[in-house]
Enzyme design. Structure first.
Site, PDB file in Angstrom:
ATOM      1  CG  ASP A 241      -0.378   0.056   2.380  1.00  0.00           C
ATOM      2  OD1 ASP A 241       0.810  -0.161   2.521  1.00  0.00           O
ATOM      3  OD2 ASP A 241      -1.203  -0.020   3.629  1.00  0.00           O
TER       4      ASP A 241
ATOM      5  CG  ASP B 212       0.221  -4.074   2.238  1.00  0.00           C
ATOM      6  OD1 ASP B 212       0.125  -4.671   3.170  1.00  0.00           O
ATOM      7  OD2 ASP B 212       1.122  -3.232   2.105  1.00  0.00           O
TER       8      ASP B 212
ATOM      9  CE  LYS C  87       3.104  -5.713   3.832  1.00  0.00           C
ATOM     10  NZ  LYS C  87       2.664  -4.413   4.664  1.00  0.00           N
TER      11      LYS C  87
ATOM     12  CD  GLU D 173       1.050  -1.523   7.942  1.00  0.00           C
ATOM     13  OE1 GLU D 173       0.637  -0.637   8.883  1.00  0.00           O
ATOM     14  OE2 GLU D 173       1.386  -1.122   7.061  1.00  0.00           O
TER      15      GLU D 173
ATOM     16  CD  GLU E 221       8.300  -0.045   7.215  1.00  0.00           C
ATOM     17  OE1 GLU E 221       7.315  -0.754   7.127  1.00  0.00           O
ATOM     18  OE2 GLU E 221       8.476   1.140   6.751  1.00  0.00           O
TER      19      GLU E 221
HETATM   20  O1  KIV Z   1       3.560  -1.109   1.549  1.00  0.00           O
HETATM   21  C1  KIV Z   1       4.740  -1.441   1.577  1.00  0.00           C
HETATM   22  O2  KIV Z   1       5.315  -1.275   0.406  1.00  0.00           O
HETATM   23  C2  KIV Z   1       5.343  -2.016   2.564  1.00  0.00           C
HETATM   24  C3  KIV Z   1       6.800  -2.284   2.738  1.00  0.00           C
HETATM   25  C4  KIV Z   1       7.368  -1.082   2.909  1.00  0.00           C
HETATM   26  C5  KIV Z   1       7.338  -3.410   3.586  1.00  0.00           C
HETATM   27  O3  KIV Z   1       4.772  -2.525   3.485  1.00  0.00           O
END
Ligand code: KIV
Length: 291
Positions: free
Chosen positions: A66, A109, A138, A140, A207
Site C-alpha cells: 500500500d 497488502d 499482508k 499490519e 520495519e
Molecule cells: O507497503 C509497503 O510497501 C510495505 C513495505 C515497505 C514493507 O509495507
C-alpha cells in the site's frame, strides 16, 4: 499464445522463460531457502511491466504494497488507499508476471480499514486479493491481529504479518521512527512476533527495528520468515520499495536504502544487483543502513 499475439505497441513483455530458469516460488520453496541459509529477496511492485522485469531479474517475492499510496498516488501516507485500488494493482502485477511465465511469489497488502472491523471482514478482503491473483496477504500490527491471522490461516490464506514501524498507524505511533529501541517496546515486539508465528503467519515484515533485535527475533521464529526493511542484515530476507532502490525520488534517501541504479546499465540489472547483494549478505550493511 503466438509471439505476435503478445506484442503490443506500448512497452514489451516478451513471453520469455525467466532467467535463470527456476521453480515457482512457493511456501515450501521459501522454507527450503531458509533452511539452507539463502536470503529471500523481495521488492514492491505496482504494475505489470516492472513486475515482469523484477521476476526476470530473479526477485523471489513481490509485495504489492500500500506504499503505492505514496509512490503512485502522491499521498502523504498509506492511510487513504482502498481495497479496490489494491486489487487493481495486484491484478496488474499478476498479469505482468503471467505474461512472462514468471515464478515470483506475490503478496497483496490489506489496506487500512479492510481488516480492522472483524475477522470476517478480513477474510472477505483477503479473498478479494487472492482472487486478484495474490498468493499471500499482508496485514499490519500485533496484539488483536493475532486472532485475525489465525482465522485467515485456518481458512487457507497464507499470511505475512508486519511489525515495527507500521505505516497505517503512523498517526498513532507519532511518525516514521525506529521502533523497539527501549526494553518495553522490544519485549512487546518479541511477544507479538512469537504470537504471530504461533497463529500461523509464515512471513513477518520487520520495519525499522534495531538490527540486533531483528536478528534475535529471526532466530526465535523458525517457521516464520522475517523480511527486514531498515532492520539490519540478520533477518531471513529483505524488502525495499522499488522506487527507492531505483533512486526515483526527489527527497532525502531514507537511511536504509541503497540506490542500485548507480553503476547499473538497466532497471533489470539494478534489480539483479539487489538480489545478488541480498543473497551474498552485502546489503544491507548494518553500519550504514540500520540502527
Ligand atoms: O507497503 C509497503 O510497501 C510495505 C513495505 C515497505 C514493507 O509495507
Amino acid at each position: 499464445m503466438t509471439e505476435t499475439s503478445t506484442r503490443t505497441p506500448y512497452g514489451t513483455l516478451p513471453a520469455a522463460a525467466p532467467l535463470p530458469p527456476r521453480k515457482p516460488i512457493s511456501l515450501p520453496r521459501l522454507n527450503e531457502m531458509r533452511a539452507r541459509g539463502e536470503k529471500i529477496a523481495m521488492l514492491t511492485a505496482y504494475d505489470a511491466t516492472f513486475a515482469a522485469v523484477a521476476d526476470h531479474a530473479g526477485v523471489d517475492c513481490l509485495l504489492v504494497g500500500d506504499s503505492l499510496g505514496m509512490v503512485c498516488q502522491g499521498r502523504p501516507s498509506t492511510v487513504g488507499v482502498t481495497l479496490e485500488q489494491m486489487c487493481y494493482h495486484t491484478e496488474s502485477v499478476v498479469r505482468g508476471v503471467r505474461r512472462v511465465q514468471g515464478t515470483v511469489w506475490i503478496i497483496g497488502d490489506l489496506p487500512f480499514g479492510s481488516y480492522q472491523e472483524s475477522r470476517e471482514q478480513a477474510m472477505r478482503s483477503a479473498a478479494a486479493l487472492l482472487q486478484a491473483g495474490a498468493h499471500m496477504v499482508k496485514l499490519e500490527g500485533g496484539g488483536w491481529t493475532v486472532e485475525t491471522v489465525r482465522f485467515l490461516v485456518e481458512r487457507g490464506v497464507p499470511v505475512c504479518a508486519h511489525l515495527g514501524l507500521t505505516p497505517q498507524t503512523v498517526h498513532a505511533i507519532g511518525g516514521y521512527r525506529v521502533q523497539g529501541r527501549n526494553d518495553a517496546e522490544a519485549q512487546q515486539l518479541r511477544r507479538d512476533a512469537l504470537a504471530l508465528q504461533d497463529a500461523g503467519a509464515s512471513m513477518l515484515v520487520l520495519e525499522m527495528v534495531p538490527a540486533a533485535l531483528a536478528a534475535d527475533i529471526t532466530q526465535q521464529l523458525p517457521r516464520c520468515h522475517t523480511i527486514g526493511i531498515g532492520s539490519g542484515r540478520g533477518t531471513a530476507g529483505q524488502v525495499l520499495v522499488m522506487h527507492d532502490m531505483l533512486g526515483i525520488h526527489l527527497g532525502k534517501t531514507p537511511r536504509f536504502v541503497r540506490n542500485f541504479m548507480e553503476g547499473a546499465a538497466s532497471v533489470r540489472d539494478a534489480m539483479a544487483a539487489y538480489v545478488a547483494a541480498v543473497k551474498d549478505g552485502s546489503f544491507p550493511d548494518d553500519r550504514q543502513h540500520a540502527w
